[in-house]
Design a protein around this motif. Structure first.
Motif: not given
Length: 342
Positions: A145, A156, A302, A312-313, A316
């Motif tokens: 992250v 992310e 996260r 992973p998203s 943002r």
């Protein structure tokens, strides 16, 4: 645990585990470190010996065997200044709530951050890196992250909003009739600082104004003092300063006042972060409040999702900021709700 079991655990050694499992000491070490080169049959023999001898609690042994450390890595450039302390508090508090430990590494340069990530990868389950170009933190397959950094596909990012907050606080100074605004900070030094400068530029362009070049300065107290001295010496022509963080703004205000320059009478000064000191200096510092602890907490949260197997998203994660009006901009006092800390 019975006295007999406690004595057995205390007397157990890696040699005893190796002898019982009929493997080498090196093989026992590999199993406990989670090395993938050990066959599953051998791994189970070692774990059975570990359990039988109470060499380690069986849960810890199995955790090591699947290479779980229950630890998250956090890479920061430094710990000086209130921003880093608040970020660390937020990250560590959330990690503790998730029953995770935190391993902190300080790495100032992009090269150092890349090395830090590679080193941490053998000791932690996931890594959060502050303000780093992703290209410089590669080389690890561990969940990653990025905090306050560039958005990148597959990685992310957690940050606070910058552009609109900087636009609003710049517009506020323009509404006060200030005409010679300067941005203080280095837009190329960090992604979030660059975004704040974008907001400064946008506020000028919206009114058909040509913004002046930024006054380059790093986010350190002595840099703010040096900027103030340049203003007093006539090297910088300005009637309002939009500072990239509160540390710069507070240092500038203090030195200008010492030199007989009125803030905000002669020069208005605004900052970014809303550190505690901003509320107690006189004049109170007009600034942009960003939820630093919440950013740290969200980064840990996260990271936990990623370590637990989530993909992973693509989003943002951006937390809102808030302009806080005090009197360093020329207003009579604070406007808005009191600060809330996680």
């Amino acid at each position: 645990m019975t006295e007999q079991a406690r004595n057995r655990q205390q007397s157990a050694t890696i040699y005893a585990v190796a002898d019982l499992a009929q493997v080498s000491i090196a093989t026992v070490s590999r199993v406990l470190q989670g090395s993938p080169v050990v066959t599953e049959k051998t791994r189970q023999k070692v774990l059975a010996a570990v359990d039988q001898l109470d060499y380690l609690p069986s849960g810890a042994a199995r955790s090591l065997a699947v290479r779980h450390h229950d630890t998250y890595g956090l890479v920061l450039p430094e710990l000086s200044g209130p921003y880093y302390a608040e970020l660390l508090v937020g990250f560590e508090t959330r990690a503790a709530q998730l029953d995770q430990s935190v391993m902190l590494v300080l790495a100032g340069t992009k090269k150092d951050r890349g090395q830090a990530v590679r080193t941490l990868a053998t000791r932690v389950d996931g890594i959060a890196v502050l303000g780093s170009d992703v290209a410089h933190v590669g080389g690890s397959t561990k969940p990653l992250v990025v905090i306050a950094g560039h958005a990148s596909s597959g990685i992310e990012t957690v940050t606070a909003e910058n552009i609109e907050g900087a636009r609003r606080i710049t517009e506020h100074l323009l509404d006060h009739g200030r005409t010679r605004l300067r941005f203080v900070g280095d837009p190329s030094a960090a992604h979030d600082v660059g975004e704040r400068h974008q907001g400064f530029l946008a506020a000028h362009h919206d009114r058909g104004l040509e913004p002046a070049a930024p006054v380059l300065a790093s986010f350190r107290e002595e840099e703010g003092t040096a900027v103030a001295e340049r203003i007093v010496a006539g090297d910088i022509d300005t009637d309002a300063l939009v500072c990239g963080n509160d540390e710069l703004a507070l240092a500038i205000m203090a030195r200008l006042t010492d030199r007989g320059v009125s803030v905000p009478g002669d020069i208005a000064v605004v900052g970014w972060d809303d550190v505690m000191t901003s509320r107690y200096v006189r004049p109170g510092l007009t600034t942009v409040r960003q939820p630093v602890q919440a950013v740290g907490a969200l980064a840990a949260d996260r990271l936990h999702h990623l370590v637990s197997g989530a993909a992973p998203s693509a989003v943002r994660h951006v937390l809102p900021t808030e302009v806080v009006i005090r009197s360093s901009c020329g207003c009579p006092g604070e406007v808005g709700p009191p600060p809330s800390r996680p």
